[in-house]
Design an enzyme around this catalytic site. Structure first.
Site, PDB file in Angstrom:
ATOM      1  N   ASN A   1      33.357  28.945   5.286  1.00  0.00           N
ATOM      2  CA  ASN A   1      34.329  29.993   5.641  1.00  0.00           C
ATOM      3  C   ASN A   1      35.140  29.665   6.886  1.00  0.00           C
ATOM      4  O   ASN A   1      36.302  30.039   6.980  1.00  0.00           O
ATOM      5  CB  ASN A   1      33.629  31.337   5.796  1.00  0.00           C
ATOM      6  CG  ASN A   1      33.103  31.858   4.478  1.00  0.00           C
ATOM      7  OD1 ASN A   1      33.626  31.545   3.413  1.00  0.00           O
ATOM      8  ND2 ASN A   1      32.045  32.640   4.535  1.00  0.00           N
TER       9      ASN A   1
ATOM     10  N   ASN B   1      34.315  33.136  10.620  1.00  0.00           N
ATOM     11  CA  ASN B   1      35.242  33.394   9.526  1.00  0.00           C
ATOM     12  C   ASN B   1      36.684  33.619   9.973  1.00  0.00           C
ATOM     13  O   ASN B   1      37.572  33.762   9.136  1.00  0.00           O
ATOM     14  CB  ASN B   1      34.766  34.596   8.702  1.00  0.00           C
ATOM     15  CG  ASN B   1      33.420  34.328   8.053  1.00  0.00           C
ATOM     16  OD1 ASN B   1      32.883  33.228   8.126  1.00  0.00           O
ATOM     17  ND2 ASN B   1      32.878  35.336   7.418  1.00  0.00           N
TER      18      ASN B   1
ATOM     19  N   ASP C   1      29.051  22.513  10.471  1.00  0.00           N
ATOM     20  CA  ASP C   1      27.826  22.331   9.690  1.00  0.00           C
ATOM     21  C   ASP C   1      28.174  22.131   8.221  1.00  0.00           C
ATOM     22  O   ASP C   1      29.220  22.581   7.757  1.00  0.00           O
ATOM     23  CB  ASP C   1      26.914  23.552   9.849  1.00  0.00           C
ATOM     24  CG  ASP C   1      27.536  24.840   9.353  1.00  0.00           C
ATOM     25  OD1 ASP C   1      27.079  25.373   8.331  1.00  0.00           O
ATOM     26  OD2 ASP C   1      28.498  25.335   9.986  1.00  0.00           O
TER      27      ASP C   1
ATOM     28  N   TYR D   1      22.701  33.868  17.648  1.00  0.00           N
ATOM     29  CA  TYR D   1      23.154  32.729  16.848  1.00  0.00           C
ATOM     30  C   TYR D   1      22.931  31.389  17.548  1.00  0.00           C
ATOM     31  O   TYR D   1      23.184  30.344  16.966  1.00  0.00           O
ATOM     32  CB  TYR D   1      24.649  32.862  16.544  1.00  0.00           C
ATOM     33  CG  TYR D   1      24.997  34.089  15.751  1.00  0.00           C
ATOM     34  CD1 TYR D   1      24.644  34.192  14.404  1.00  0.00           C
ATOM     35  CD2 TYR D   1      25.678  35.149  16.334  1.00  0.00           C
ATOM     36  CE1 TYR D   1      24.961  35.327  13.678  1.00  0.00           C
ATOM     37  CE2 TYR D   1      26.004  36.280  15.602  1.00  0.00           C
ATOM     38  CZ  TYR D   1      25.640  36.362  14.280  1.00  0.00           C
ATOM     39  OH  TYR D   1      25.954  37.476  13.555  1.00  0.00           O
TER      40      TYR D   1
ATOM     41  N   HIS E   1      24.063  27.192  11.595  1.00  0.00           N
ATOM     42  CA  HIS E   1      25.509  27.449  11.474  1.00  0.00           C
ATOM     43  C   HIS E   1      26.238  27.159  12.789  1.00  0.00           C
ATOM     44  O   HIS E   1      27.451  27.000  12.791  1.00  0.00           O
ATOM     45  CB  HIS E   1      25.721  28.907  11.051  1.00  0.00           C
ATOM     46  CG  HIS E   1      26.905  29.136  10.170  1.00  0.00           C
ATOM     47  ND1 HIS E   1      27.445  28.182   9.333  1.00  0.00           N
ATOM     48  CD2 HIS E   1      27.654  30.251   9.971  1.00  0.00           C
ATOM     49  CE1 HIS E   1      28.462  28.698   8.670  1.00  0.00           C
ATOM     50  NE2 HIS E   1      28.618  29.945   9.041  1.00  0.00           N
TER      51      HIS E   1
ATOM     52  N   PHE F   1      34.342  34.489  15.969  1.00  0.00           N
ATOM     53  CA  PHE F   1      33.362  34.392  14.902  1.00  0.00           C
ATOM     54  C   PHE F   1      33.872  33.413  13.855  1.00  0.00           C
ATOM     55  O   PHE F   1      35.068  33.173  13.721  1.00  0.00           O
ATOM     56  CB  PHE F   1      32.985  35.754  14.289  1.00  0.00           C
ATOM     57  CG  PHE F   1      32.060  36.546  15.160  1.00  0.00           C
ATOM     58  CD1 PHE F   1      30.713  36.246  15.213  1.00  0.00           C
ATOM     59  CD2 PHE F   1      32.555  37.562  15.960  1.00  0.00           C
ATOM     60  CE1 PHE F   1      29.852  36.968  16.032  1.00  0.00           C
ATOM     61  CE2 PHE F   1      31.701  38.283  16.784  1.00  0.00           C
ATOM     62  CZ  PHE F   1      30.353  37.980  16.825  1.00  0.00           C
TER      63      PHE F   1
END
Length: 188
Positions: A113, A67, A92, A16, A21, A65
């Protein structure tokens, strides 16, 4: 002395690292590097501590993470006794053109989220956030691939200039407050 929690949203892991993101992590990393603040692996995230004049800063990159970001935010707000008005979240935004920066003192999660979970856990939308536009140049049904995709070469060329603005926004928020910071930086 006032204490502030500055949170960059992203996902942990090499896969990532340079994704759209993860611009929240990247914004926080740029500020930390310019301020000589190092991160340590702590509970619920990577935490760095520093100071800007009379403001004490706690920088947080949640390891929960995206969420589940609210868990890390709540923990560090409680741990460091930071009031809600001293929380700033870097995130973002698909709804803004690439490189656009929009500062808000409250508002909906806009379908994000990470922001949604923070609002759910804190039971409020009333916290400051800096939204970094990642654009929305993707075909229908490919949003996830776009958001989790790498920056283009063109975007990378422009990125340093945009990150310079972020390096100014964070101290402004801590020293001058959200209203003055919005007046100074929105639309730049």
């Amino acid at each position: 002395m006032s204490k502030f929690l500055i949170v960059g949203l992203g996902n942990i892991g090499d896969e990532y690292r340079n994704t759209r993101h993860n611009i929240g992590f990247r914004m926080l990393d740029a500020f930390a590097e310019a301020s000589n603040i190092a991160f340590e692996d702590k509970r619920y995230g990577f935490v760095g501590k520093g100071r800007v004049k009379n403001a004490e800063l706690v920088l947080l990159k949640p390891s929960t993470f995206m969420n589940l970001s609210g868990n890390a935010v709540r923990y560090w707000m409680n741990e460091e006794k930071i009031p809600l008005e001293n929380l700033l979240v870097l995130v973002d935004d698909l709804n803004l053109p690439f490189g656009s920066i929009r500062i808000r003192k409250q508002g909906s999660n806009g379908g994000h989220n990470g922001l949604g979970h923070i609002q759910q856990i804190l039971c409020t939308e009333n916290y400051a956030r800096v939204r970094f536009g990642i654009g929305n140049d993707y075909a229908r049904g490919t949003q996830i691939n776009f958001v989790l995709g790498q920056w283009s070469d063109e975007e990378e060329k422009i990125m340093p200039e945009r990150l310079e603005i972020i390096k100014q926004i964070i101290p402004s928020f801590c020293l001058q407050g959200i209203d003055k910071t919005m007046n100074l930086f929105n639309g730049k």
